[in-house]
Design a protein around this motif. Structure first.
Motif, short mmCIF file in Angstrom:
data_model
loop_
_atom_site.label_atom_id
_atom_site.label_comp_id
_atom_site.label_asym_id
_atom_site.label_seq_id
_atom_site.Cartn_x
_atom_site.Cartn_y
_atom_site.Cartn_z
N ALA A 126 0.92 -1.36 -0.08
CA ALA A 126 -0.09 -0.04 0.16
C ALA A 126 0.91 1.20 0.04
N GLN A 127 0.47 2.29 -0.81
CA GLN A 127 1.07 3.64 -0.77
C GLN A 127 0.26 4.63 -0.34
N GLN A 128 0.85 5.85 -0.02
CA GLN A 128 0.20 6.97 0.53
C GLN A 128 0.33 8.05 -0.73
N LEU A 129 -0.78 8.62 -1.21
CA LEU A 129 -0.62 9.72 -2.27
C LEU A 129 0.18 10.96 -1.48
N LYS A 130 1.45 11.40 -2.01
CA LYS A 130 2.26 12.54 -1.39
C LYS A 130 1.25 13.55 -2.00
N GLY A 131 0.89 14.49 -0.83
CA GLY A 131 0.05 15.67 -0.98
C GLY A 131 -1.31 15.55 -0.80
N GLY A 132 -1.94 14.09 -1.13
CA GLY A 132 -3.23 13.67 -0.90
C GLY A 132 -4.25 14.51 -2.01
N TYR A 133 -5.40 14.77 -1.62
CA TYR A 133 -6.33 15.20 -2.52
C TYR A 133 -5.87 16.94 -3.16
N LYS A 134 -5.13 17.56 -2.26
CA LYS A 134 -4.55 18.94 -2.63
C LYS A 134 -3.81 18.74 -3.64
N ALA A 135 -2.84 17.54 -4.06
CA ALA A 135 -2.04 17.57 -4.97
C ALA A 135 -2.70 17.28 -6.20
N TRP A 136 -3.83 16.31 -6.08
CA TRP A 136 -4.71 16.01 -7.11
C TRP A 136 -5.62 17.52 -7.70
N ARG A 137 -5.75 18.04 -6.94
CA ARG A 137 -6.46 19.50 -7.18
C ARG A 137 -5.54 20.40 -7.90
N ALA A 138 -4.32 20.47 -7.50
CA ALA A 138 -3.21 21.24 -8.23
C ALA A 138 -2.93 20.74 -9.51
N HIS A 139 -3.05 19.48 -9.62
CA HIS A 139 -2.94 18.80 -11.11
C HIS A 139 -4.22 19.15 -12.05
N VAL A 140 -5.28 19.17 -11.44
CA VAL A 140 -6.36 19.39 -12.33
C VAL A 140 -6.21 20.95 -12.86
N ILE A 141 -5.91 21.98 -11.89
CA ILE A 141 -5.84 23.41 -12.12
C ILE A 141 -4.78 23.59 -13.19
N GLU A 142 -3.52 22.72 -13.08
CA GLU A 142 -2.61 22.63 -14.04
C GLU A 142 -2.70 22.25 -15.45
N GLN A 143 -3.57 21.09 -15.31
CA GLN A 143 -3.95 20.60 -16.54
C GLN A 143 -4.95 21.43 -17.56
N ILE A 144 -5.72 22.06 -16.92
CA ILE A 144 -6.65 22.88 -17.57
C ILE A 144 -6.06 23.95 -18.09
N ALA A 145 -4.88 24.50 -17.34
CA ALA A 145 -4.25 25.80 -17.87
C ALA A 145 -3.37 25.37 -18.99
N GLN A 146 -2.97 24.21 -19.03
CA GLN A 146 -2.03 23.93 -20.13
C GLN A 146 -2.87 23.26 -21.60
N ARG A 147 -3.62 22.58 -21.04
CA ARG A 147 -4.68 22.17 -22.32
C ARG A 147 -5.59 23.13 -22.95
N ALA A 148 -6.27 23.85 -22.44
CA ALA A 148 -7.25 24.82 -23.02
C ALA A 148 -6.78 25.44 -23.87
N PRO A 149 -5.52 26.51 -23.73
CA PRO A 149 -5.04 27.13 -24.84
C PRO A 149 -4.57 26.74 -26.13
N ALA A 150 -4.47 25.31 -26.20
CA ALA A 150 -4.08 24.77 -27.21
C ALA A 150 -5.13 24.01 -27.95
N LEU A 151 -6.55 24.23 -27.60
CA LEU A 151 -7.49 23.65 -28.41
C LEU A 151 -7.81 24.69 -29.52
N ASP A 152 -8.36 23.89 -30.60
CA ASP A 152 -8.72 24.48 -31.75
C ASP A 152 -10.03 24.55 -31.97
N LEU A 153 -10.79 25.70 -31.06
CA LEU A 153 -12.24 25.69 -30.72
C LEU A 153 -12.76 26.06 -31.95
N ARG A 154 -14.05 25.85 -31.86
CA ARG A 154 -15.22 26.34 -32.95
C ARG A 154 -16.45 26.70 -32.21
#
Length: 348
Positions: A114-142
């Motif tokens: 068994a392993q413990q996630l470093k930083g817990g849910y807060k680390a996941w939350r930071a990951h979500v924010i970072e991924q949206i910030a990276q992926r959204a500007p690259a979208l070819d939206l219509r």
């Protein structure tokens, strides 16, 4: 058995993700696929917190430790009794602290890696924010726009059926974005839950292909569109559905027919417009709602509320609206929407 720090990048290496937080915390948002095995339920968490504030950290840990031991024992007995030695769980709590740490220690005593996630849910939350910030500007939206009743959401769905990439923000937010936009039987997610779903959806899009999205304001019901995505949407090319008033009214009467099932609720929803309308106009609209007279009500909503709002907001928020490709439409029946989507899909 390894005891190295485990991060969000390592999630796929585990058999199961265990969210050790309380059910209320889990309901607000959690890592997709995680199961909730709380070491403190909502009431126990409240009790421990109260003791911590009113008495001492020691007393809180003493009481909380008994709760945690009983709950972990129950999970071991009821949920994990049949797990083999090579079962490999990853456990997280709010910050990767005592709740998940206690759980991991017990699982390791049994013999599981068994392993413990470093930083817990807060680390996941930071990951979500970072991924949206990276992926959204690259979208070819219509961006699909058009006044309320133009069937934009249904056109998005039809585009998806025809093989186009679609980002349906209103579906993720469980709201249609207007005063009557609540979706029956679907409460809106939390803001964090919405953003987790959004990140997951963005991750499934091919960045080399265009993505159709509906023009949205900053808020969809009580959900806020993250700023990186909102900015990308507002600067992207626009396709405007120019449906006739007759077609729009027929569509609204069909698509919102369920509003007539609870007339008092409809009248109450209209009350949220009291700051925008003369009292006598609102009184008339609410009287129509109570009578189930949807045709004059929707005609008035289009003329006095939705269309002026559209005229004010779209030009201000969509930078490329003056150069929009307009698609005329006289039929928003189910067949008409399919044809409209096919025409839109052919646009360059």
């Amino acid at each position: 058995m390894s005891h190295k720090p485990t991060t969000v990048a390592d999630l796929d290496e585990f058999t199961v993700l265990i969210d050790a937080r309380s059910p209320a915390e889990y309901a607000l948002d959690h890592i997709p696929g995680a199961i909730n095995c709380p070491v403190l339920d909502d009431e126990e968490r409240r009790i421990v917190g109260t003791i911590y504030v009113q008495q001492s950290a020691f007393e809180a840990r003493k009481i909380g430790g008994a709760f945690v031991a009983r709950n972990i024992a129950r999970h071991l007995d009821e949920l994990f009794r049949d797990k083999s030695k090579d079962w490999r769980p990853l456990v997280y709590c709010w910050r990767g602290g005592m709740r998940s740490g206690s759980f991991v220690n017990w699982l390791r005593l049994v013999g599981w890696d068994a392993q413990q996630l470093k930083g817990g849910y807060k680390a996941w939350r930071a990951h979500v924010i970072e991924q949206i910030a990276q992926r959204a500007p690259a979208l070819d939206l219509r961006v699909l726009c058009g006044p309320t009743g133009s069937a934009k959401t249904r056109v998005l769905q039809a585009l998806a059926e025809q093989g186009e990439q679609v980002l349906d923000l209103e579906d993720l937010a469980a709201h249609r974005g207007s005063v009557l936009g609540a979706v029956p039987g679907r409460p809106q997610p939390s803001q964090k839950g919405f953003e987790t779903q959004l990140m997951h959806r963005l991750g499934g899009l091919d960045p080399t292909r265009r993505v159709w999205v509906e023009a949205e304001s900053r808020r969809i019901g009580r959900i806020s569109v993250p700023e990186p995505l909102l900015q990308r949407l507002r600067e992207s090319p626009v396709v405007e559905i120019a449906a006739s008033p007759t077609a729009r009214l027929a569509y609204l009467l069909r698509d919102y027919a369920w509003l007539g099932d609870d007339r008092q609720a409809l009248a109450d929803k209209l009350g949220s417009l009291r700051e925008l309308l003369p009292k006598e106009v609102l009184a008339q609209w609410q009287a129509w709602a109570l009578d189930g007279a949807l045709t004059p009500l929707f005609e008035a909503l289009m003329a006095r509320h939705y269309d002026p709002l559209y005229a004010r907001s779209q030009g201000r928020h969509l930078a490329r609206l003056p150069n929009a490709q307009r698609v005329e439409c006289e039929d928003l029946s189910d067949t008409g929407i399919q044809h409209l989507a096919a025409r839109i899909a052919q646009l360059p």
